[in-house]
Design an enzyme around this catalytic site. Structure first.
Site, PDB file in Angstrom:
ATOM      1  CG  ASP A 124      74.835  35.738  27.247  1.00  0.00           C
ATOM      2  OD1 ASP A 124      76.442  35.753  26.144  1.00  0.00           O
ATOM      3  OD2 ASP A 124      74.376  36.310  27.469  1.00  0.00           O
TER       4      ASP A 124
ATOM      5  CE  LYS B  89      75.487  38.476  29.205  1.00  0.00           C
ATOM      6  NZ  LYS B  89      74.401  39.180  29.199  1.00  0.00           N
TER       7      LYS B  89
ATOM      8  NE  ARG C 243      66.766  38.118  21.841  1.00  0.00           N
ATOM      9  CZ  ARG C 243      66.965  39.895  22.399  1.00  0.00           C
ATOM     10  NH1 ARG C 243      66.270  40.442  21.395  1.00  0.00           N
ATOM     11  NH2 ARG C 243      66.393  40.226  23.445  1.00  0.00           N
TER      12      ARG C 243
END
Ligand code: BES
Ligand code: MN
Ligand code: ZN
Length: 481
Positions: free
Chosen positions: A256, A263, A337
């Site tokens: 991720d 990030k 999600r």
């Protein structure tokens, strides 16, 4: 590594040949008249073994036993927590010397929860990651023998703990592997390996099938990476087909980066652990193969990378999920999600008795609960209570979090049915509220394991959680049939 359980008193233990003997002694120890018991009583009386949990007395070639090293370890009230910490310390004290055969002895009748904690602690203390080392130093321990006078009373607990260890170690292994050694394709292969075990079957879907199913949210996350996505369907059939299955859904983001909402660099490497939910599902199936409970279980793993290439999904893009609901992706880093919502819709086809998803979903959950308890959200109170109890039972703890509808306010948008993020406040809850929109057709619970799936920092490593909790839960489902 092999575990065995033997019905032995301290006197019986003194003739066991081993590299190390760890004697667990609790408050109120009653000495018998054999040499080992007397030595233990003296050590306590003199204060050389302090009467406090975690205190150790290490000896070399003691005359009272046929071991090279002996550790007397105080476990206080013999609670699982104290047994665990005492054993971790005791094993550290004897581990360096090529430990092959270990005996862990309960000086008094053993509590079930203490036996469970002991098996897990021995495994944890001796696990080594080797997969990407050029000169691997493998685990030296070959055999761990647990002894207690009341062995037959704790036999079932012991066997369950050994099966949990097998699952925990598989989960750790896959979670620990770097993203280039744990791609979605490789996770699919790991699932296919598991399907060679009795009662387990597996099917791995690729882009073509996933596209046909209309999993627009899952595909949106995967499209920014050159690694092809995989949707893994595992089935454990321990009961007749007519029995409704429990479905486990594991977040399988193999890396991720955040995508376009990228990030910051520090600690981004730890996002290789973002498939810990998926790894825990693989681990549970390993344990099921050993325990063979009379239930049906389905494991679903949406697996892909979240990367920002030229085809990547962009903030503001709207996608259509498999449920038909449209989603405005305001932050591409809220990708968990998005892959989970399509897996939850897919779960409907199994007419499940319950669905539990497991995900390293939010940094906010880590802030809320730290690394002690996983976040538990449940739309069904009975399911919530059962999972909470399974957590206590396995000492793989969780804590119930709220799902009030008011928390969903921030997910409203004028451009789609729902947005994928709300504000910063209550981030773990708003993520759960998003998922809840896709789980209306069954009893549903969500475990946010962002804080518990791995240990951060210099000694970063996967914990194998919440395999213990999930196996304990599934065994309680089996027991209630
Ligand atoms: N995988 C992360 C959650 C995470 C972060 C787990 C740090 C463990 C440690 C997840 O995909 C994520 O990035 N969540 C965002 C959500 C936000 C954009 C609403 C987060 O928590 O910052
Ligand atoms: Mn993310
Ligand atoms: Zn993530």
């Amino acid at each position: 590594m092999n575990f065995e359980l033997k019905p032995l008193s301290l006197m019986g233990v003194s003739t066991e040949k081993c590299d190390a003997l760890i004697v667990l002694v609790a408050t109120g120890f009653q000495s018998a008249s054999d040499d080992l018991s007397l030595a233990l009583a003296q050590a306590l009386k003199s204060g050389d073994l302090e009467n406090k949990p975690g205190k150790l007395l290490v000896m070399y070639r003691p005359v009272q036993a046929r071991t090279v090293r002996m550790v007397l370890a105080h476990v206080g009230d013999a609670s699982p927590r104290h047994v665990r910490s005492a054993l971790l310390a005791a094993i550290t004290a004897v581990k360096s010397a090529g430990l092959k055969k270990l005996v862990v002895c309960f000086a008094e009748p053993a509590r079930e929860d203490a036996v469970r904690a002991a098996v897990l602690a021995v495994a944890d203390a001796t696990y080594v990651y080797t997969h990407t080392k050029s000169k691997p130093e493998e685990r030296t321990l070959q055999k761990a023998t647990l002894t207690a006078v009341n062995a037959s009373e704790v036999q079932i607990t012991f066997e369950r703990a050994v099966a949990i260890v097998a699952g925990v170690e598989l989960a750790k292994e896959w979670a620990n592997r770097p993203a280039n050694f744990a791609t979605p394709t490789m996770l699919g292969q790991a699932a296919e390996e598991l399907a060679r075990l009795p009662k387990i079957a597996c099917e791995v879907l690729g882009l073509k099938e996933v596209s046909k199913l209309g999993m627009g949210a899952f595909m949106a996350v995967a499209q920014g990476s050159d690694q092809p996505l995989r949707f893994i369907v595992l089935r454990y059939s321990g009961a007749p087909k007519t029995q409704a299955p429990t479905v486990l859904v594991g977040k399988g983001i193999t890396f991720d980066s955040g995508g376009i909402s990228i990030k910051p660099a520090p600690e981004m490497d730890e996002m290789k652990f973002d498939m810990s939910g998926a790894a825990s599902v693989l681990g549970v199936f390993q344990s099921l193969a050993l325990l063979k409970p009379a239930i049906n279980v389905v494991g679903l793993i949406p697996a892909c990378e979240n990367l920002p290439n030229g085809r990547a999904v962009k903030p503001g893009d709207v996608v259509t999920s498999m449920s038909g609901q449209t989603i405005e992706i305001l932050n591409t880093d809220a990708e968990g999600r998005l892959v989970l919502c399509d897996a939850l819709t897919y779960a409907e086809r199994f007419k499940p008795a319950a669905v539990v998803d497991i995900a390293t979903l939010t940094g906010a959950c880590m802030i809320a609960l730290g690394s002690v308890r996983s976040g538990l959200f449940a739309s069904d109170d009975a399911l919530g209570l059962q999972l909470m109890a399974s957590g206590e039972m396995s000492q793989d703890l969780c804590w119930r979090m709220p799902l009030d509808d008011d928390y969903a306010e921030g997910l409203k948008t004028g451009f789609a049915d729902v947005a994928n993020v709300a504000g910063r406040a209550g981030g773990a809850v708003t993520a759960a509220k998003f998922l809840q929109r896709f789980s209306a057709k069954f009893a549903w619970a969500h475990l946010d394991i962002a804080g518990t799936a791995w240990k951060s920092g210099a000694g970063k490593s996967a914990s194998g959680r919440p395999v213990g909790l999930l196996v304990e839960y599934l065994m309680s489902v089996a027991a209630s049939k």
